[in-house]
Design an enzyme around this catalytic site. Structure first.
Site, mmCIF file in Angstrom:
data_model
loop_
_atom_site.group_PDB
_atom_site.id
_atom_site.type_symbol
_atom_site.label_atom_id
_atom_site.label_comp_id
_atom_site.label_asym_id
_atom_site.label_seq_id
_atom_site.Cartn_x
_atom_site.Cartn_y
_atom_site.Cartn_z
ATOM 1 N N HIS A 1 0.901 5.200 1.151
ATOM 2 C CA HIS A 1 0.243 6.220 1.970
ATOM 3 C C HIS A 1 0.247 7.541 1.202
ATOM 4 O O HIS A 1 1.284 7.941 0.647
ATOM 5 C CB HIS A 1 1.016 6.461 3.273
ATOM 6 C CG HIS A 1 1.030 5.305 4.217
ATOM 7 N ND1 HIS A 1 0.201 5.232 5.312
ATOM 8 C CD2 HIS A 1 1.790 4.180 4.243
ATOM 9 C CE1 HIS A 1 0.449 4.114 5.971
ATOM 10 N NE2 HIS A 1 1.413 3.455 5.348
ATOM 11 N N HIS B 1 0.845 -1.192 0.000
ATOM 12 C CA HIS B 1 0.000 0.000 0.000
ATOM 13 C C HIS B 1 0.876 1.237 0.000
ATOM 14 O O HIS B 1 1.976 1.233 0.550
ATOM 15 C CB HIS B 1 -0.957 0.015 1.198
ATOM 16 C CG HIS B 1 -0.281 -0.175 2.524
ATOM 17 N ND1 HIS B 1 0.135 -1.412 2.963
ATOM 18 C CD2 HIS B 1 0.081 0.703 3.477
ATOM 19 C CE1 HIS B 1 0.714 -1.285 4.144
ATOM 20 N NE2 HIS B 1 0.708 -0.004 4.489
HETATM 21 P P1 AMP Z 1 1.847 0.409 7.389
HETATM 22 O O1 AMP Z 1 2.260 0.619 8.827
HETATM 23 O O2 AMP Z 1 2.656 1.174 6.397
HETATM 24 O O3 AMP Z 1 1.783 -1.073 7.067
HETATM 25 O O4 AMP Z 1 0.387 1.010 7.280
HETATM 26 C C1 AMP Z 1 -0.758 0.299 7.598
HETATM 27 C C2 AMP Z 1 -1.855 1.318 7.731
HETATM 28 O O5 AMP Z 1 -3.101 0.644 7.668
HETATM 29 C C3 AMP Z 1 -1.842 2.086 9.067
HETATM 30 O O6 AMP Z 1 -1.679 3.470 8.819
HETATM 31 C C4 AMP Z 1 -3.227 1.762 9.677
HETATM 32 O O7 AMP Z 1 -3.809 2.872 10.315
HETATM 33 C C5 AMP Z 1 -4.016 1.338 8.455
HETATM 34 N N1 AMP Z 1 -5.128 0.444 8.739
HETATM 35 C C6 AMP Z 1 -5.107 -0.688 9.463
HETATM 36 N N2 AMP Z 1 -6.332 -1.246 9.496
HETATM 37 C C7 AMP Z 1 -7.143 -0.448 8.758
HETATM 38 C C8 AMP Z 1 -8.526 -0.488 8.392
HETATM 39 N N3 AMP Z 1 -9.336 -1.469 8.803
HETATM 40 N N4 AMP Z 1 -9.017 0.500 7.620
HETATM 41 C C9 AMP Z 1 -8.211 1.501 7.196
HETATM 42 N N5 AMP Z 1 -6.893 1.592 7.491
HETATM 43 C C10 AMP Z 1 -6.371 0.627 8.261
#
Ligand code: AMP
Ligand code: ZN
Length: 131
Positions: free
Chosen positions: A99, A97
């Protein structure tokens, strides 16, 4: 089991910003800054290194457009577009993903800082990096 695959399959609700056959973009639940959005391929790939090029390019193309749209509509002053790859880099969800983090000022809730670090011999670093 992968939480982002469950979101893509609509088993878990999310706030969908954009969707096409290959890509889904949703609001990040944490909203590090107002408008914080995640762009992910619908195909499960762990991270940018392991992903096929098509998945990466599809996400980057959407991220570019959404970054412009989000900056315009939130009236942000700038934006960070980034992907974390691996636990050491802060990746917590093992589904690629990107950001999109709109930036408002230096006191908003995210700090990306390049700290002073020891000088390196660039010729030696280059040899290592190029392998
Ligand atoms: P990373 O730490 O780069 O893997 O980012 C994962 C992101 O996913 C974090 O910023 C979380 O806040 C986000 N996240 C986790 N669960 C959900 C969810 N159910 N809906 C939207 N965002 C999520
Ligand atoms: Zn997944």
């Amino acid at each position: 089991m992968c939480i982002f695959c469950d979101i893509i399959d609509h088993k878990i609700p999310s706030a969908v910003v954009y969707e096409d056959e290959k890509v889904l973009a949703i609001l990040d639940i944490s909203q590090v800054t107002y408008g914080h959005t995640l762009v992910m391929p619908k195909k499960h790939v762990r991270n940018i290194i392991e992903a096929d090029e098509e998945s990466v390019l599809a996400c980057v193309s959407v991220a570019k457009k959404l970054a412009a749209q989000i900056v315009k509509n939130t009236k942000a002053n700038g934006v960070n577009v980034l992907t974390n790859c691996g636990e050491a880099a802060g990746q917590s969800v093992d589904h690629l993903h990107f950001h999109i983090i709109p930036r408002y000022d230096e006191n908003d809730a995210i700090e990306l800082k390049f700290n002073e670090s020891p000088k390196q011999d660039l010729a030696e670093v280059l040899k290592t990096v190029k392998g």
